[in-house]
Design a protein around this motif. Structure first.
Motif, PDB file in Angstrom:
ATOM      1  N   LYS A  73      50.433 115.525  20.007  1.00 16.08           N
ATOM      2  CA  LYS A  73      49.313 114.600  19.802  1.00 16.08           C
ATOM      3  C   LYS A  73      49.610 113.191  20.312  1.00 16.08           C
ATOM      4  O   LYS A  73      48.739 112.537  20.886  1.00 16.08           O
ATOM      5  N   SER A 101      50.059 111.093  28.683  1.00 13.21           N
ATOM      6  CA  SER A 101      49.955 111.748  27.376  1.00 13.21           C
ATOM      7  C   SER A 101      50.333 113.221  27.478  1.00 13.21           C
ATOM      8  O   SER A 101      49.900 113.926  28.386  1.00 13.21           O
ATOM      9  N   ARG A 103      49.470 115.559  25.302  1.00 13.33           N
ATOM     10  CA  ARG A 103      48.254 116.316  24.983  1.00 13.33           C
ATOM     11  C   ARG A 103      47.355 116.475  26.200  1.00 13.33           C
ATOM     12  O   ARG A 103      46.886 117.570  26.498  1.00 13.33           O
ATOM     13  N   ASP A 104      47.093 115.383  26.902  1.00 13.47           N
ATOM     14  CA  ASP A 104      46.196 115.433  28.058  1.00 13.47           C
ATOM     15  C   ASP A 104      46.766 116.243  29.205  1.00 13.47           C
ATOM     16  O   ASP A 104      46.018 116.831  29.981  1.00 13.47           O
ATOM     17  N   PRO A 108      43.607 121.312  27.133  1.00 11.28           N
ATOM     18  CA  PRO A 108      42.271 120.731  27.340  1.00 11.28           C
ATOM     19  C   PRO A 108      41.864 119.881  26.135  1.00 11.28           C
ATOM     20  O   PRO A 108      42.365 120.076  25.029  1.00 11.28           O
ATOM     21  N   LYS A 109      40.955 118.960  26.358  1.00 14.17           N
ATOM     22  CA  LYS A 109      40.535 118.059  25.281  1.00 14.17           C
ATOM     23  C   LYS A 109      39.951 118.804  24.080  1.00 14.17           C
ATOM     24  O   LYS A 109      40.088 118.372  22.946  1.00 14.17           O
ATOM     25  N   SER A 110      39.332 119.944  24.313  1.00 12.02           N
ATOM     26  CA  SER A 110      38.696 120.692  23.227  1.00 12.02           C
ATOM     27  C   SER A 110      39.694 121.528  22.422  1.00 12.02           C
ATOM     28  O   SER A 110      39.325 122.113  21.401  1.00 12.02           O
ATOM     29  N   TYR A 111      40.945 121.592  22.861  1.00 13.05           N
ATOM     30  CA  TYR A 111      41.951 122.420  22.175  1.00 13.05           C
ATOM     31  C   TYR A 111      42.277 121.822  20.813  1.00 13.05           C
ATOM     32  O   TYR A 111      42.565 120.635  20.693  1.00 13.05           O
ATOM     33  N   GLU A 112      42.243 122.654  19.773  1.00 10.82           N
ATOM     34  CA  GLU A 112      42.567 122.199  18.421  1.00 10.82           C
ATOM     35  C   GLU A 112      44.083 122.285  18.214  1.00 10.82           C
ATOM     36  O   GLU A 112      44.619 123.345  17.892  1.00 10.82           O
TER      37      GLU A 112
END
Length: 174
Positions: A73, A101, A103-104, A108-112
């Protein structure tokens, strides 16, 4: 005579149904297993990607989900951009360092991200078992990790990635 024919007809129908059911149940089980395992395998691949990224920044793998999730994160990679051809002796080489980042760059941005530790199809009740450590291979200490499905659909085929006894980050399905 007519009663015997009717009774035999009923027996034939019941036996045909039992044979059909006996053949169809393993087929349905294997379909469901393939479906579920595709999600488990993808989650194990995602966890492996996160572990490899964690090690590239921190020097070792982690056995702690809080550390891994925090890294994904909030962590950053150092990226060195090089302009120019280092093989050309007359070229000017420019190197620029930037941080990106984790995470980026990995998901993908939608990944939980918070769902990473949880085994699919367990409604968030079961986590993958994650271990990390070192093994000695040829007098060299190697960092290793292992992530195991704790709730396999088929108990005879438990999926895992990595190994605590060998320097490998491959999955046992590969």
């Amino acid at each position: 005579m007519k009663i015997i024919r009717i009774a035999l007809g009923v027996v034939i129908v019941v036996l045909a149904f039992l044979i059909y059911k006996g053949i169809n149940e393993p087929i349905q089980f294997n379909k469901e297993k393939a479906y579920r395992y595709s999600f488990v395998i993808q989650k194990l691949k995602d966890l492996r990607t996160a572990q490899i990224a964690y090690k590239s920044v921190n020097g070792s793998y982690t056995d702690n989900y809080d550390s891994l999730l925090n890294f994904v994160k909030n962590g950053e990679f150092l990226l060195i951009k090089q302009i120019g051809n280092p093989d050309d002796s007359t070229a000017v080489i420019i190197r620029d360092s930037i941080y990106i980042s984790v995470r980026d760059s990995l998901f993908p941005k939608s990944y939980e991200i918070d769902s990473l530790p949880f085994v699919p199809f367990t409604n968030g009740k079961s986590k993958f078992k994650m271990s990390a450590g070192e093994v000695e291979k040829g007098k060299v200490k190697v960092k290793v990790f292992e992530i195991v499905d704790t709730e396999p659909f088929d108990p005879t085929e438990v999926l895992k990635v990595g190994s605590m006894t060998e320097p490998s980050n491959a999955g046992n399905w590969e």
